[in-house]
Design a protein around this motif. Structure first.
Motif, PDB file in Angstrom:
ATOM      1  N   ALA A  88       0.776  -1.156  -0.036  1.00 60.17           N
ATOM      2  CA  ALA A  88       0.274   0.130   0.204  1.00 60.17           C
ATOM      3  C   ALA A  88       0.897   1.425   0.000  1.00 60.17           C
ATOM      4  O   ALA A  88       2.080   1.100   0.272  1.00 60.17           O
ATOM      5  CB  ALA A  88      -0.988   0.058   1.238  1.00 60.17           C
ATOM      6  N   ARG A  89       0.155   2.249  -0.199  1.00 56.26           N
ATOM      7  CA  ARG A  89       1.064   3.568   0.046  1.00 56.26           C
ATOM      8  C   ARG A  89       1.418   3.738   1.518  1.00 56.26           C
ATOM      9  O   ARG A  89       0.748   3.297   2.268  1.00 56.26           O
ATOM     10  CB  ARG A  89       0.214   4.743  -0.599  1.00 56.26           C
ATOM     11  CG  ARG A  89       0.314   4.763  -2.077  1.00 56.26           C
ATOM     12  CD  ARG A  89      -0.429   5.868  -2.491  1.00 56.26           C
ATOM     13  NE  ARG A  89      -2.093   5.935  -2.526  1.00 56.26           N
ATOM     14  CZ  ARG A  89      -2.871   5.226  -3.147  1.00 56.26           C
ATOM     15  NH1 ARG A  89      -2.300   4.472  -3.898  1.00 56.26           N
ATOM     16  NH2 ARG A  89      -3.871   5.041  -2.928  1.00 56.26           N
ATOM     17  N   PRO A  90       2.441   4.429   1.601  1.00 57.45           N
ATOM     18  CA  PRO A  90       2.860   4.566   3.102  1.00 57.45           C
ATOM     19  C   PRO A  90       1.913   5.204   4.075  1.00 57.45           C
ATOM     20  O   PRO A  90       2.125   5.227   5.279  1.00 57.45           O
ATOM     21  CB  PRO A  90       4.137   5.632   3.040  1.00 57.45           C
ATOM     22  CG  PRO A  90       4.675   5.482   1.716  1.00 57.45           C
ATOM     23  CD  PRO A  90       3.230   5.179   0.744  1.00 57.45           C
ATOM     24  N   GLU A  91       1.222   5.960   3.590  1.00 59.41           N
ATOM     25  CA  GLU A  91       0.256   6.695   4.723  1.00 59.41           C
ATOM     26  C   GLU A  91      -0.936   5.760   5.122  1.00 59.41           C
ATOM     27  O   GLU A  91      -1.728   6.001   6.088  1.00 59.41           O
ATOM     28  CB  GLU A  91      -0.695   7.963   3.961  1.00 59.41           C
ATOM     29  CG  GLU A  91      -1.652   7.412   2.681  1.00 59.41           C
ATOM     30  CD  GLU A  91      -0.956   7.547   1.514  1.00 59.41           C
ATOM     31  OE1 GLU A  91      -1.407   7.711   0.340  1.00 59.41           O
ATOM     32  OE2 GLU A  91       0.559   7.439   1.418  1.00 59.41           O
ATOM     33  N   VAL A  92      -0.994   4.777   4.476  1.00 63.66           N
ATOM     34  CA  VAL A  92      -1.990   3.489   4.675  1.00 63.66           C
ATOM     35  C   VAL A  92      -1.700   2.876   6.059  1.00 63.66           C
ATOM     36  O   VAL A  92      -0.551   2.352   6.265  1.00 63.66           O
ATOM     37  CB  VAL A  92      -2.242   2.366   3.816  1.00 63.66           C
ATOM     38  CG1 VAL A  92      -3.317   1.354   4.291  1.00 63.66           C
ATOM     39  CG2 VAL A  92      -2.944   3.187   2.538  1.00 63.66           C
ATOM     40  N   THR A  93      -2.293   2.734   7.208  1.00 63.30           N
ATOM     41  CA  THR A  93      -2.142   2.102   8.358  1.00 63.30           C
ATOM     42  C   THR A  93      -2.341   0.340   8.115  1.00 63.30           C
ATOM     43  O   THR A  93      -3.470   0.088   7.984  1.00 63.30           O
ATOM     44  CB  THR A  93      -2.968   2.692   9.672  1.00 63.30           C
ATOM     45  OG1 THR A  93      -3.090   3.983   9.803  1.00 63.30           O
ATOM     46  CG2 THR A  93      -2.580   1.914  10.690  1.00 63.30           C
ATOM     47  N   PRO A  94      -1.477  -0.215   8.606  1.00 65.82           N
ATOM     48  CA  PRO A  94      -1.454  -1.726   8.425  1.00 65.82           C
ATOM     49  C   PRO A  94      -2.446  -2.231   9.504  1.00 65.82           C
ATOM     50  O   PRO A  94      -2.388  -1.729  10.569  1.00 65.82           O
ATOM     51  CB  PRO A  94       0.130  -2.090   8.214  1.00 65.82           C
ATOM     52  CG  PRO A  94       0.677  -1.047   9.231  1.00 65.82           C
ATOM     53  CD  PRO A  94       0.182   0.398   8.835  1.00 65.82           C
ATOM     54  N   PRO A  95      -2.913  -3.451   9.165  1.00 63.05           N
ATOM     55  CA  PRO A  95      -3.556  -4.003  10.418  1.00 63.05           C
ATOM     56  C   PRO A  95      -2.450  -4.432  11.378  1.00 63.05           C
ATOM     57  O   PRO A  95      -1.459  -4.925  11.015  1.00 63.05           O
ATOM     58  CB  PRO A  95      -3.968  -5.496   9.638  1.00 63.05           C
ATOM     59  CG  PRO A  95      -3.211  -5.670   8.392  1.00 63.05           C
ATOM     60  CD  PRO A  95      -2.887  -3.969   8.103  1.00 63.05           C
ATOM     61  N   GLU A  96      -2.869  -4.386  12.450  1.00 64.39           N
ATOM     62  CA  GLU A  96      -2.272  -4.876  13.682  1.00 64.39           C
ATOM     63  C   GLU A  96      -2.710  -6.282  14.389  1.00 64.39           C
ATOM     64  O   GLU A  96      -3.945  -6.405  14.635  1.00 64.39           O
ATOM     65  CB  GLU A  96      -2.367  -3.881  14.937  1.00 64.39           C
ATOM     66  CG  GLU A  96      -1.074  -4.109  15.906  1.00 64.39           C
ATOM     67  CD  GLU A  96       0.097  -3.713  15.717  1.00 64.39           C
ATOM     68  OE1 GLU A  96       1.131  -4.100  16.244  1.00 64.39           O
ATOM     69  OE2 GLU A  96       0.393  -2.786  14.562  1.00 64.39           O
ATOM     70  N   GLY A  97      -1.810  -7.378  14.386  1.00 65.63           N
ATOM     71  CA  GLY A  97      -2.166  -8.506  14.769  1.00 65.63           C
ATOM     72  C   GLY A  97      -2.054  -8.784  16.343  1.00 65.63           C
ATOM     73  O   GLY A  97      -1.348  -7.734  16.889  1.00 65.63           O
ATOM     74  N   PRO A  98      -2.455  -9.717  16.727  1.00 58.06           N
ATOM     75  CA  PRO A  98      -2.230  -9.794  18.298  1.00 58.06           C
ATOM     76  C   PRO A  98      -0.781 -10.162  18.652  1.00 58.06           C
ATOM     77  O   PRO A  98       0.163 -10.411  17.774  1.00 58.06           O
ATOM     78  CB  PRO A  98      -2.880 -11.289  18.479  1.00 58.06           C
ATOM     79  CG  PRO A  98      -3.940 -11.532  17.089  1.00 58.06           C
ATOM     80  CD  PRO A  98      -3.109 -10.869  16.279  1.00 58.06           C
ATOM     81  N   PRO A  99      -0.297  -9.769  20.003  1.00 53.78           N
ATOM     82  CA  PRO A  99       1.162  -9.894  20.247  1.00 53.78           C
ATOM     83  C   PRO A  99       1.960 -11.343  19.748  1.00 53.78           C
ATOM     84  O   PRO A  99       1.017 -12.366  20.070  1.00 53.78           O
ATOM     85  CB  PRO A  99       1.050  -9.833  21.637  1.00 53.78           C
ATOM     86  CG  PRO A  99      -0.141  -8.999  22.082  1.00 53.78           C
ATOM     87  CD  PRO A  99      -1.270  -9.535  21.088  1.00 53.78           C
ATOM     88  N   GLY A 100       2.776 -11.283  19.253  1.00 54.14           N
ATOM     89  CA  GLY A 100       3.612 -12.578  18.914  1.00 54.14           C
ATOM     90  C   GLY A 100       3.295 -12.947  17.305  1.00 54.14           C
ATOM     91  O   GLY A 100       3.855 -13.949  16.734  1.00 54.14           O
TER      92      GLY A 100
END
Length: 285
Positions: free
Chosen positions: A184-196
């Motif tokens: 994606a373009r840099p301004e797009v916030t990537p999804p955040e997965g659970p710790p680990g």
């Protein structure tokens, strides 16, 4: 209703990259956009012509797609996801064709490499001819109308271009997976997965090419018990004997240990760039 993304990929409709797009986003959320070259895929994303891009980065049988490592550094894009797709290659020919008729086999060089054992064993009388894409090779064979021509491609390409499967599962090893990156373009916030479950991809260059320089660079991660999933080196263009290093490290840039490792790396490296932090991808069989 979920948002629908236009997603660029290199190749023709029916390619494995299109299959990866549909597996990652779902058919209702993705509109695949085929482009003939990887460079055009990156340019389309960077310029805003498309919302996302899907690129292959490595194959379990035939190694890395080096051009895409170079393009990741050259363009202002960010990795936001990944997917491992099981690749099943098929020998495709005109309806009613026979293997003993085949004299020319067309496909992408990666696909030809992944099927070299079959080609040597069953089609030693045929010439393997590189094409720019697996699905593109299937389309070309369909348009040629020559019973002596065949393509190596996926089952989607066979259906798309009206070809017959002459041989199935011809890859050299059943554990044939390609890892794809979602961009994606840099301004797009990537999804955040659970710790680990997160990983971070970076590229860096050594400050000087002296004994122990690479060891010191990698030690910043070992000191903080951060696993490295992969390291890939590429020549630094214009500086003979110097290299760029691409790393996949466990954790997110938002985690303190990763942040400290990156700060430490910046002290010993000539430059460091984060290519993306994203959840580890699932495997699709």
């Amino acid at each position: 209703m979920a948002e629908k993304y236009t997603v660029a990929f290199q190749g023709e409709l029916g390619a494995f990259s299109e299959e990866a797009i549909l597996a990652y986003f779902g058919a209702e959320q993705a509109e695949p956009v085929p482009l003939p070259e990887f460079e055009l895929v990156f340019e389309a994303l960077e310029s805003g012509q498309v919302d996302r891009a899907m690129i292959p980065i490595e194959n379990s049988l035939f190694g890395s797609v080096h051009v895409n490592y170079d393009l990741l550094r050259a363009h202002a894009v960010s990795i936001i996801g990944e997917l491992e797709l099981r690749i099943r290659h098929h020998l495709l020919g005109l309806p009613g064709g026979r293997i003993e008729q085949i004299r020319h086999v067309y496909s992408h060089p990666q696909a030809l490499g992944q099927c070299r054992t079959y080609l040597r064993t069953h089609l030693q009388h045929a010439e393997a001819i590189p094409a720019y894409d697996t699905a593109g090779a299937a389309r070309m064979v369909a348009e040629m109308g020559d019973p002596a021509a065949a393509a190596i491609a996926g089952i989607r390409a066979a259906a798309k271009y009206g070809l017959e499967v002459l041989a199935s599962g011809i890859e050299s090893h059943p554990q044939n997976y390609t890892r794809f990156l979602v961009l994606a373009r840099p301004e797009v916030t990537p999804p955040e997965g659970p710790p680990g479950t997160m990983k971070t991809s970076i590229v860096f260059a050594l400050r000087e090419n002296v004994p122990g320089a690479l060891f010191k660079s990698l030690a910043v991660f070992a000191l903080r018990d951060l696993d490295l999933y992969k390291i890939e080196s590429r020549p630094l263009v214009g500086v003979p004997g110097s290299y760029l290093f691409y790393l996949d490290v466990a954790g997110s840039v938002h985690e303190e240990a990763v942040q400290r490792a990156m700060d430490h790396l910046a002290e010993v490296a000539a430059f460091v760039r984060v290519l993306g932090s994203y959840p580890r991808g699932r495997r699709v069989d």
